[in-house]
Design an enzyme around this catalytic site. Structure first.
Site, mmCIF file in Angstrom:
data_model
loop_
_atom_site.group_PDB
_atom_site.id
_atom_site.type_symbol
_atom_site.label_atom_id
_atom_site.label_comp_id
_atom_site.label_asym_id
_atom_site.label_seq_id
_atom_site.Cartn_x
_atom_site.Cartn_y
_atom_site.Cartn_z
ATOM 1 N N LYS A 67 49.918 1.412 22.345
ATOM 2 C CA LYS A 67 49.243 0.272 21.707
ATOM 3 C C LYS A 67 50.113 -0.978 21.794
ATOM 4 O O LYS A 67 49.627 -2.060 22.102
ATOM 5 C CB LYS A 67 48.973 0.580 20.232
ATOM 6 C CG LYS A 67 47.892 1.601 19.991
ATOM 7 C CD LYS A 67 47.594 1.686 18.501
ATOM 8 C CE LYS A 67 46.805 2.916 18.152
ATOM 9 N NZ LYS A 67 46.725 3.139 16.719
ATOM 10 N N GLU A 97 48.354 16.244 18.089
ATOM 11 C CA GLU A 97 48.849 15.065 17.375
ATOM 12 C C GLU A 97 49.690 15.475 16.161
ATOM 13 O O GLU A 97 50.561 14.726 15.724
ATOM 14 C CB GLU A 97 47.660 14.193 16.932
ATOM 15 C CG GLU A 97 47.980 12.723 16.836
ATOM 16 C CD GLU A 97 46.738 11.848 16.756
ATOM 17 O OE1 GLU A 97 46.619 10.908 17.557
ATOM 18 O OE2 GLU A 97 45.875 12.092 15.892
ATOM 19 N N HIS A 140 36.547 30.953 37.114
ATOM 20 C CA HIS A 140 36.333 30.678 38.541
ATOM 21 C C HIS A 140 37.006 29.377 38.966
ATOM 22 O O HIS A 140 36.715 28.848 40.031
ATOM 23 C CB HIS A 140 34.836 30.661 38.847
ATOM 24 C CG HIS A 140 34.193 31.997 38.624
ATOM 25 N ND1 HIS A 140 33.841 32.839 39.652
ATOM 26 C CD2 HIS A 140 33.894 32.661 37.472
ATOM 27 C CE1 HIS A 140 33.317 33.954 39.152
ATOM 28 N NE2 HIS A 140 33.348 33.875 37.834
HETATM 29 O O1 PA5 Z 1 44.424 11.576 13.295
HETATM 30 C C1 PA5 Z 1 44.554 10.365 13.286
HETATM 31 O O2 PA5 Z 1 44.972 9.747 12.280
HETATM 32 C C2 PA5 Z 1 44.144 9.499 14.461
HETATM 33 O O3 PA5 Z 1 43.811 10.243 15.565
HETATM 34 C C3 PA5 Z 1 42.974 8.617 14.092
HETATM 35 O O4 PA5 Z 1 41.913 9.407 13.690
HETATM 36 C C4 PA5 Z 1 42.534 7.711 15.237
HETATM 37 O O5 PA5 Z 1 43.622 7.034 15.758
HETATM 38 C C5 PA5 Z 1 41.495 6.699 14.748
HETATM 39 O O6 PA5 Z 1 41.999 5.918 13.708
HETATM 40 P P1 PA5 Z 1 41.078 5.059 12.789
HETATM 41 O O7 PA5 Z 1 40.147 5.946 12.076
HETATM 42 O O8 PA5 Z 1 42.011 4.343 11.853
HETATM 43 O O9 PA5 Z 1 40.331 4.086 13.683
#
Ligand code: PA5
Length: 407
Positions: free
Chosen positions: A379, A244, A265
């Site tokens: 989303k 990410e 394996h």
């Molecule tokens: O690293 C990030 O910001 C995202 O992966 C969030 O952790 C994830 O989308 C969850 O978001 P939130 O804590 O706002 O529900």
């Protein structure tokens, strides 16, 4: 870019003053609960899951209280099984969302809140629910204030995937019985070998530079490979951290994990002879907690007596060395990370080391390592298909496209 999200850099020192309050809430939960349900997704779940799997005994029946996770997918079967499992148990809940608006944990929390209010009454449920969220704003903060839930803040300048050492990770980890002060201290200690501009002493920068040199040579995938199953979810946490943070602007190293010798394996064949677009980082423990010796049998029917009297980790070490040499021969560049042991301190070091590595690596790739604009695409479509107010037109366009695709 992203320099307003660097709070994780000095977070460990700052958390020392909050550790006692988090541990106190964890002790209340430990005293009155068989199960803690953690509701969250992405950075709001993977860090605590990683730490608990790394530090706890392997089997869930060996853990009390048991920390379970939901709200990180939208599966009615998974949630239904959880509801069956907790029906006759004493339960506490930690709902975790920085934004407070994420759909997956949001709808899971609705179901779990209904269960809790039926079981304990509204105020009884409120006493067993802890919300970890933005310090001031967001839907979850509002709800927590209205219902009187205990709360812990996620600092504004710490993004989800860098938040394992905030209450996001620390509360569930403490409920699992871990000394979170030791974990945080480990992260503080990691600064010694992850700071400064000298690559011979800053191993986070050295690793970041190495992976970027390899990427520029066409090695677009990194496999984090371990020989200990307890580290599997650290790999899952790392995949989010790396993927990410780096995968944007049409660049980024694809992070994958393999569990050896299990996966030797299955995907071992691919690693040895598949497309040469991959480099590999082995993650090893210097010490394991247990020592198990291979017994001798007079008949030696399986021909394994040559290993009798040897420890499992002796064999594991040779499996690692054999794999390293084979993969080098097969054209896979390899690095090795050594973790001292399966302690909270060593894990704290590892978390901080990886965070620093990925931040530097992201900047070497010339991306902002702290945003995730691409996550919005699915989303937007999902909301339109769900018929969220204001998205009706887009919803019609998407339905037509799906019909054309025959879906
Ligand atoms: O690293 C990030 O910001 C995202 O992966 C969030 O952790 C994830 O989308 C969850 O978001 P939130 O804590 O706002 O529900």
């Amino acid at each position: 870019p992203g320099n307003d999200f660097l709070g994780w850099l000095d977070l460990p020192e700052q958390m020392l003053s909050q550790v006692d309050a988090i541990a106190a809430r964890a002790n209340e939960i430990r005293a009155n609960s068989d199960v803690l349900i953690c509701i969250g997704i992405g950075g709001s779940y993977l860090g605590s899951k990683a730490a608990i799997e790394f530090l706890s005994p392997a089997f869930e029946a060996q853990r009390k209280p048991l920390v379970v996770f939901c709200g990180h997918q939208v599966s009615s079967d998974a949630l239904g099984d959880l509801l069956d499992f907790i029906a006759d148990k004493d339960v506490s809940v930690n709902v975790i969302s920085k934004s407070g608006t994420t759909t997956e944990p949001g709808i899971a929390f609705r179901v779990i809140r209904e269960f809790m209010e039926k079981k304990y009454g509204r105020s009884g449920a409120a006493a067993r629910i802890t919300a970890t969220t933005d310090p001031a704003s967001g839907a979850l903060r509002k709800l927590a204030t209205a219902e009187g839930y205990a709360t812990f803040p996620i600092p504004e300048d710490v993004g989800g995937r860098f938040s394992v050492l905030t209450a996001v990770g620390l509360l569930p980890i403490a409920v699992a019985g871990v000394d979170i002060r030791e974990l945080v201290q480990g992260a503080i200690d990691a600064k010694k070998f992850t700071s400064g501009s000298d690559l011979s002493t800053n191993i986070a920068a050295r690793y970041a530079v190495a992976r970027n040199i390899l990427f520029r040579q066409g090695k677009v995938m990194e496999v984090l490979a371990s020989f200990q199953p307890q580290i599997h979810f650290v790999g899952e946490w790392w995949k989010q951290l790396a993927g990410e943070s780096e995968g944007k602007d049409r660049t980024g190293i694809f992070p994958a994990t393999l569990d050896y010798t299990t996966d030797l394996h299955s995907l071992g064949q691919w690693m040895q002879e598949g497309s040469r677009t991959v480099f590999e980082t082995f993650i090893l423990f210097n010490k394991t907690r247990r020592s198990i010796t291979i017994p001798s049998f007079a008949d030696d029917g399986d021909g394994m007596n040559y290993l009798a009297g040897k420890d499992f980790e002796f064999v594991n070490d040779k499996a690692f060395k054999g794999t390293l040499l084979a993969h080098l021969d097969g054209g896979v560049p390899c690095s090795v990370i050594r973790v001292e042991d399966r302690s909270a301190a060593a894990l704290g070091q590892l978390f901080y080391f990886f965070e620093k590595t990925i931040a530097i690596s992201g900047y070497l790739l010339r991306v902002n390592p702290f945003d995730q604009p691409g996550v919005e695409a699915y989303k937007k479509n999902m909301f339109a298909l769900l018929g969220k107010a204001g998205t009706e037109k887009q919803g019609e366009v998407l339905k037509k496209r799906l019909m054309d695709l025959g879906i």
